[in-house]
Scaffold this active site. Sequence first.
Site, PDB file in Angstrom:
ATOM      1  N   GLY A  11       0.587  -0.938  -0.206  1.00 18.46           N
ATOM      2  CA  GLY A  11       0.198   0.035   0.089  1.00 18.46           C
ATOM      3  C   GLY A  11       0.925   0.902   0.270  1.00 18.46           C
ATOM      4  N   ARG A  72       0.727  -5.133  -5.436  1.00 16.95           N
ATOM      5  CA  ARG A  72       1.084  -6.448  -5.166  1.00 16.95           C
ATOM      6  C   ARG A  72       1.460  -7.789  -5.790  1.00 16.95           C
ATOM      7  NH1 ARG A  72      -0.870  -4.225   0.323  1.00 16.95           N
ATOM      8  NH2 ARG A  72      -2.643  -2.835   0.208  1.00 16.95           N
ATOM      9  N   ASP A 103       5.183  -4.886   6.079  1.00 16.36           N
ATOM     10  CA  ASP A 103       5.835  -6.046   6.622  1.00 16.36           C
ATOM     11  C   ASP A 103       5.313  -6.985   4.919  1.00 16.36           C
ATOM     12  OD1 ASP A 103       2.774  -6.650   6.853  1.00 16.36           O
ATOM     13  OD2 ASP A 103       3.473  -6.540   8.609  1.00 16.36           O
ATOM     14  N   THR A 125       4.245   2.761   5.904  1.00 15.88           N
ATOM     15  CA  THR A 125       2.534   2.049   5.649  1.00 15.88           C
ATOM     16  C   THR A 125       1.992   3.300   6.789  1.00 15.88           C
ATOM     17  OG1 THR A 125       1.690   1.333   6.452  1.00 15.88           O
ATOM     18  CG2 THR A 125       3.509   0.075   7.095  1.00 15.88           C
ATOM     19  N   ASP A 127      -0.407   2.202   8.791  1.00 18.35           N
ATOM     20  CA  ASP A 127      -0.712   1.451   9.496  1.00 18.35           C
ATOM     21  C   ASP A 127       0.434   1.013  10.533  1.00 18.35           C
ATOM     22  OD1 ASP A 127      -2.501   0.622   7.873  1.00 18.35           O
ATOM     23  OD2 ASP A 127      -1.808  -1.284   7.426  1.00 18.35           O
ATOM     24  N   ASP A 129       2.615  -0.817  11.769  1.00 21.61           N
ATOM     25  CA  ASP A 129       2.861  -1.841  12.300  1.00 21.61           C
ATOM     26  C   ASP A 129       3.916  -3.182  11.490  1.00 21.61           C
ATOM     27  OD1 ASP A 129       2.068  -2.362   9.986  1.00 21.61           O
ATOM     28  OD2 ASP A 129       0.153  -3.664   9.976  1.00 21.61           O
ATOM     29  N   ARG A 171      -5.775  -2.226   9.103  1.00 22.06           N
ATOM     30  CA  ARG A 171      -5.092  -3.698   8.560  1.00 22.06           C
ATOM     31  C   ARG A 171      -5.079  -4.004  10.589  1.00 22.06           C
ATOM     32  NH1 ARG A 171      -3.718  -6.297   3.966  1.00 22.06           N
ATOM     33  NH2 ARG A 171      -2.878  -4.488   3.770  1.00 22.06           N
TER      34      ARG A 171
HETATM   35  O1  F6P Z   1      -1.632  -1.391   4.637  1.00 23.11           O
HETATM   36  C1  F6P Z   1      -2.325  -0.277   4.436  1.00 23.11           C
HETATM   37  C2  F6P Z   1      -3.817  -0.480   4.581  1.00 23.11           C
HETATM   38  O2  F6P Z   1      -4.209   1.224   3.861  1.00 23.11           O
HETATM   39  C3  F6P Z   1      -5.163  -0.891   5.399  1.00 23.11           C
HETATM   40  O3  F6P Z   1      -4.431   0.038   6.494  1.00 23.11           O
HETATM   41  C4  F6P Z   1      -5.570  -1.467   4.994  1.00 23.11           C
HETATM   42  O4  F6P Z   1      -6.582  -2.467   5.415  1.00 23.11           O
HETATM   43  C5  F6P Z   1      -5.110  -1.785   3.365  1.00 23.11           C
HETATM   44  O5  F6P Z   1      -4.092  -1.282   2.978  1.00 23.11           O
HETATM   45  C6  F6P Z   1      -5.834  -1.674   2.737  1.00 23.11           C
HETATM   46  O6  F6P Z   1      -5.464  -2.825   0.935  1.00 23.11           O
HETATM   47  P1  F6P Z   1      -5.854  -1.699  -0.775  1.00 23.11           P
HETATM   48  O7  F6P Z   1      -5.881  -0.604  -0.824  1.00 23.11           O
HETATM   49  O8  F6P Z   1      -5.300  -2.963  -1.120  1.00 23.11           O
HETATM   50  O9  F6P Z   1      -7.406  -2.220  -0.277  1.00 23.11           O
END
Ligand code: F6P
Length: 319
Positions: A11, A72, A103, A125, A127, A129, A171
Amino acid sequence: MKKIAVLTSGGDAPGMNAAVRAVVRKAIYEGLEVMGVYNGYQGLIEGKFEQLQLGSVGDIIQRGGTILRSARSAEFRTLEGREKAVQQLKLHGIEGLVVIGGDGSFRGALELTMLGIPCTCVPATIDNDINGTEFTIGFDTALNTVIDSIDKIRDTATSHERTFIVEVMGRDAGDLALWAGLAGGAETILLPEEKYEVPTIIERLKSGTGRGKKHSIIIVAEGVMPAAGLAELLKQEANIETHVSVLGHIQRGGSPSARDRVIASQYGARAVEILKEGRGGIAIGMKNHTIVDYDLQEVFEENSDWDLELYALSKELSI
Ligand code: F6P
């Protein structure tokens, strides 16, 4: 080491561009050639490389997202995919790689290091985390975006005497929700790291009403449950009406805060220094306001970093 590459993965997070800039400028300062890899690990497999110069990263320190794009990659999760990536790196004479991401991206870097390509990892990130670092790039900006939204929601909550439930990203982690809840003065904060009981939430809401409080803000981390689910529960269990606000990807965008730009610059530069020393399999981070580097394996060990004290304080201050 003469030639390195840099990619962003997972992300996007505000400040990734500042980190890319730091990697490129530091590498050139150190006399290294530096290649940008587009579209994360997928681009690595497909050989989407471009040599970056000082000017390639001009005018990006203030921009959100990532100029290198992100993706991804399912293919990179296979050994075959990773071997293709190694071949591409070797073909281009690249001896080390800086990975900027979360991570999941760090796991990929560990695998590449085991296949003979030294990698250093820069945590980015919203998050916050990643084990071993107190702060990831993007967290501070996202937090300020959330706070801005909560402040606005509060205006309506107060004016119309309403209870709002605000769903925050993160997340499986509660950092963004906890910090936002504390900084935004939320009455209740629900986090994946802490058990919650619906009757307790109801009790808190009712005790607030009992002492004349006419509005309330509940922050729920997405890792706990969707805000709509909580609204449903409060309606069912206690006939409490709430309004739901899901902040979504707004939290990931925007110009990085000064703090994120600074730590991105520090982390990016250190990542290059480590590669120059010939070391790989290393994560960069911050501990006690100091930039540190540590074994990438530690990122995947059991997490004991949860800030219990901050959580306890948030509860004390929102009685
Ligand atoms: O890891 C960053 C994040 O924004 C999380 O907070 C969230 O759960 C996820 O990515 C959303 O991912 P995507 O943009 O692939 O829907």
